[in-house]
Design a protein around this motif. Sequence first.
Motif, PDB file in Angstrom:
ATOM      1  N   GLU A  98       0.865  -1.174   0.000  1.00 21.53           N
ATOM      2  CA  GLU A  98       0.000   0.000   0.000  1.00 21.53           C
ATOM      3  C   GLU A  98       0.903   1.226   0.000  1.00 21.53           C
ATOM      4  N   ASP A  99       0.300   2.387  -0.135  1.00 19.07           N
ATOM      5  CA  ASP A  99       1.085   3.597   0.079  1.00 19.07           C
ATOM      6  C   ASP A  99       1.611   3.563   1.505  1.00 19.07           C
ATOM      7  N   CYS A 100       2.919   3.733   1.664  1.00 20.48           N
ATOM      8  CA  CYS A 100       3.548   3.511   2.979  1.00 20.48           C
ATOM      9  C   CYS A 100       4.338   4.731   3.448  1.00 20.48           C
ATOM     10  N   LEU A 101       4.312   4.918   4.763  1.00 21.33           N
ATOM     11  CA  LEU A 101       5.269   5.785   5.432  1.00 21.33           C
ATOM     12  C   LEU A 101       6.205   4.881   6.215  1.00 21.33           C
ATOM     13  N   ILE A 102       7.504   5.016   5.992  1.00 22.52           N
ATOM     14  CA  ILE A 102       8.499   4.147   6.605  1.00 22.52           C
ATOM     15  C   ILE A 102       9.492   4.991   7.403  1.00 22.52           C
ATOM     16  N   TYR A 103       9.676   4.609   8.664  1.00 19.01           N
ATOM     17  CA  TYR A 103      10.764   5.186   9.449  1.00 19.01           C
ATOM     18  C   TYR A 103      12.035   4.414   9.125  1.00 19.01           C
ATOM     19  N   GLN A 104      13.123   5.121   8.829  1.00 23.70           N
ATOM     20  CA  GLN A 104      14.382   4.463   8.514  1.00 23.70           C
ATOM     21  C   GLN A 104      15.466   4.913   9.487  1.00 23.70           C
ATOM     22  N   LEU A 105      16.038   3.943  10.189  1.00 21.89           N
ATOM     23  CA  LEU A 105      17.129   4.214  11.123  1.00 21.89           C
ATOM     24  C   LEU A 105      18.429   3.771  10.475  1.00 21.89           C
ATOM     25  N   PRO A 106      19.409   4.675  10.336  1.00 23.41           N
ATOM     26  CA  PRO A 106      20.666   4.307   9.664  1.00 23.41           C
ATOM     27  C   PRO A 106      21.364   3.129  10.336  1.00 23.41           C
ATOM     28  N   LYS A 107      22.076   2.361   9.521  1.00 24.81           N
ATOM     29  CA  LYS A 107      22.765   1.155   9.982  1.00 24.81           C
ATOM     30  C   LYS A 107      23.683   1.434  11.160  1.00 24.81           C
ATOM     31  N   SER A 108      24.479   2.485  11.070  1.00 22.20           N
ATOM     32  CA  SER A 108      25.439   2.767  12.142  1.00 22.20           C
ATOM     33  C   SER A 108      24.741   3.028  13.469  1.00 22.20           C
ATOM     34  N   GLN A 109      23.618   3.753  13.412  1.00 21.82           N
ATOM     35  CA  GLN A 109      22.872   4.035  14.639  1.00 21.82           C
ATOM     36  C   GLN A 109      22.258   2.764  15.216  1.00 21.82           C
ATOM     37  N   PHE A 110      21.757   1.913  14.327  1.00 24.90           N
ATOM     38  CA  PHE A 110      21.158   0.661  14.781  1.00 24.90           C
ATOM     39  C   PHE A 110      22.197  -0.235  15.456  1.00 24.90           C
ATOM     40  N   LEU A 111      23.355  -0.389  14.823  1.00 21.52           N
ATOM     41  CA  LEU A 111      24.395  -1.252  15.393  1.00 21.52           C
ATOM     42  C   LEU A 111      24.919  -0.682  16.704  1.00 21.52           C
ATOM     43  N   ASN A 112      24.981   0.633  16.812  1.00 21.75           N
ATOM     44  CA  ASN A 112      25.402   1.260  18.063  1.00 21.75           C
ATOM     45  C   ASN A 112      24.416   0.957  19.187  1.00 21.75           C
ATOM     46  N   LEU A 113      23.143   1.000  18.881  1.00 18.11           N
ATOM     47  CA  LEU A 113      22.108   0.659  19.870  1.00 18.11           C
ATOM     48  C   LEU A 113      22.212  -0.813  20.286  1.00 18.11           C
ATOM     49  N   MET A 114      22.496  -1.666  19.312  1.00 18.87           N
ATOM     50  CA  MET A 114      22.597  -3.094  19.606  1.00 18.87           C
ATOM     51  C   MET A 114      23.716  -3.390  20.594  1.00 18.87           C
TER      52      MET A 114
END
Length: 623
Positions: A98-114
């Motif tokens: 469907e028409d979508c709104l997607i939040y995108q978190l950059p890879k570096s930020q995601f790995l830092n959180l992990m």
Amino acid sequence: MEIDEVISFLNRHAPFDTLSTDVIASIARKIEIRYFPRGTVIIDAGKENFVLGIVRSGAVELRLGGTELNDRLGEGGVYGYPSLLHHEVTRNKVIALEDCLIYQLPKSQFLNLMEKQETLKAFFAKDEAERLRRAVDGLRRTENSNGDAAMTAVKLETLLRRKDVVTASPGDTIRDAAKLMTGADVSTLPLTAQRKLVGILTDKDLRRRVLGRDISLDEPVSRVMTPDPITMSLDDDLLSAMLVMSQKNIHHIPVVDGASRIVGVISSNDLLTRFGMNALQVVAEIKAAPDAAAVAIAAQRVNAVLTNLVEAGVDAGHAARFVSNIGETTHQQLLKLAEEQLGPPPVPYSLVVFGSLARQEQAGGSDQDNGFILDDSYNAVEHGPYFEQLAELLCDGLNSAGYIYCPGDIMATNEKWRQPLAVWQKRYHEWIDKPDPENVLNTTIFFDMRCVAGEEDLVACLRTQVFEWSSANKIFLSFIARAASNTKVPLGFFRNFLLQHDEKEGDVLDLKHQAIAPVVDIARVYALALGLAEVNSEERLKMAAEHHELSEEAVSDIIDCFEFIRGVRFRHQSDQIKRGKAPTNNLSPKALSRFEREHLKDAFHIIRDHMDKISRKYAGGIS
């Protein structure tokens, strides 16, 4: 973009709802919002991925390899993390449904959180396998309903009551050994030489081998002892000891240390007293039953055994072996009683079982699948009436004992499954040489076989020939691999279960055919491809790893799936039995806990991945 709106959204959806306000605010500041019209390819399979995707609104579709539907995600759904964690290209094409709104978190930020957030690590495990493994390990450590430790955690060392073990020498007289047993009030006497165990003498030995045969009491005890008895170590667990006793029909097991020195003796009474289990008792009652009616009464207690196993915290693998051992013992005793009634068989033969009993994976509510493999000296005119009567006594007795007649008539009462070895070999060769749909279907039944009574060599000969033919026939392997990979794993859109409608029970998960059979099929494909003699599914998978067809990690993943799903089935059947109902394989999703529901979904994802792997590996032989 309103930061407050993003924060509010993350606070409502897992796994971000477990994070602190400051961490969520930090994530919200790093997120980019993107709009994708319906039909847009958001991420293409086989491409590098740089963001974690979170569905804000609309829905997306994940297609494995770009073609096969893998999942659909709605609001709050998260995708893209496996490729980020593994630093690899994406496996799924992500398409906007469907028409979508997607939040995108950059890879570096995601790995830092992990690296910093344990709750995110738990949720975004490297894959579903890690989450499932933690769940299975947790269940294995769980206490039973009485507050005792799970039986696999109880070591034999904790059950030993005597610090000083009473022993004798093989050269001592029978008289002296009997006096020693009486004085020490023991029913089992270990016999040692140079401090190492060489045999045991039991009360039963004295009755049967001494008094029953008029053996002089002045003879050395070595003449009547059981030499080289089965032993276990201090580190072995309670369940293993119970299973050995049940399978071997023994009531005492010497426990030895690392130097083979006797340190104690465990009895069946020790185990029964410790956990109140009755699996050993039921097997003993079946073996002692004087007629088929008595066998039926004893065997029908299998439901009580199943419930006790579940309540004692026994894992699914051990529970299945105990239930299977009761089934196997029932077959053996009924056959023994039938031979006593009809006289000795005119030619050698084997009672062969198929399916779950052959694999030692039975659960409650099993039917019977069996046949007779007859020696090639068999003459239908001279010998046929005997084996026809033998089959009727066996199968009627099994039905009375709760193992209902096979709906597909795969029983020794059907002359088709009561044939000489050469006929069986010809039939299997035709199935392998001409793998049409019906013949491929036969592989799911007849290629899991095991001898439970009679001449083991007849079954061994057939099995060896069958696996030689199958492993050499690539076209046959391609057909069975494709058939196995076409099994529909019960996981649909938005990670919902795909249910089947049962006239009596409504919309249900069929745990046997939808969830357990796919794992059995995967293991069987590897067994046939590699010519493995193993029948049990777990053993087949482990041997596939030894042959480097599967990694050890992959085998561990599949076995964890198998363990978890079978555990759900055993708990479900135990609940049915306690409510006075017959155990079935049909489960309403409403009866699942949230824990079971989520980890079943993980298991189904893993199974589906491995079904795809066997299709790619073996199904290419079809032109």
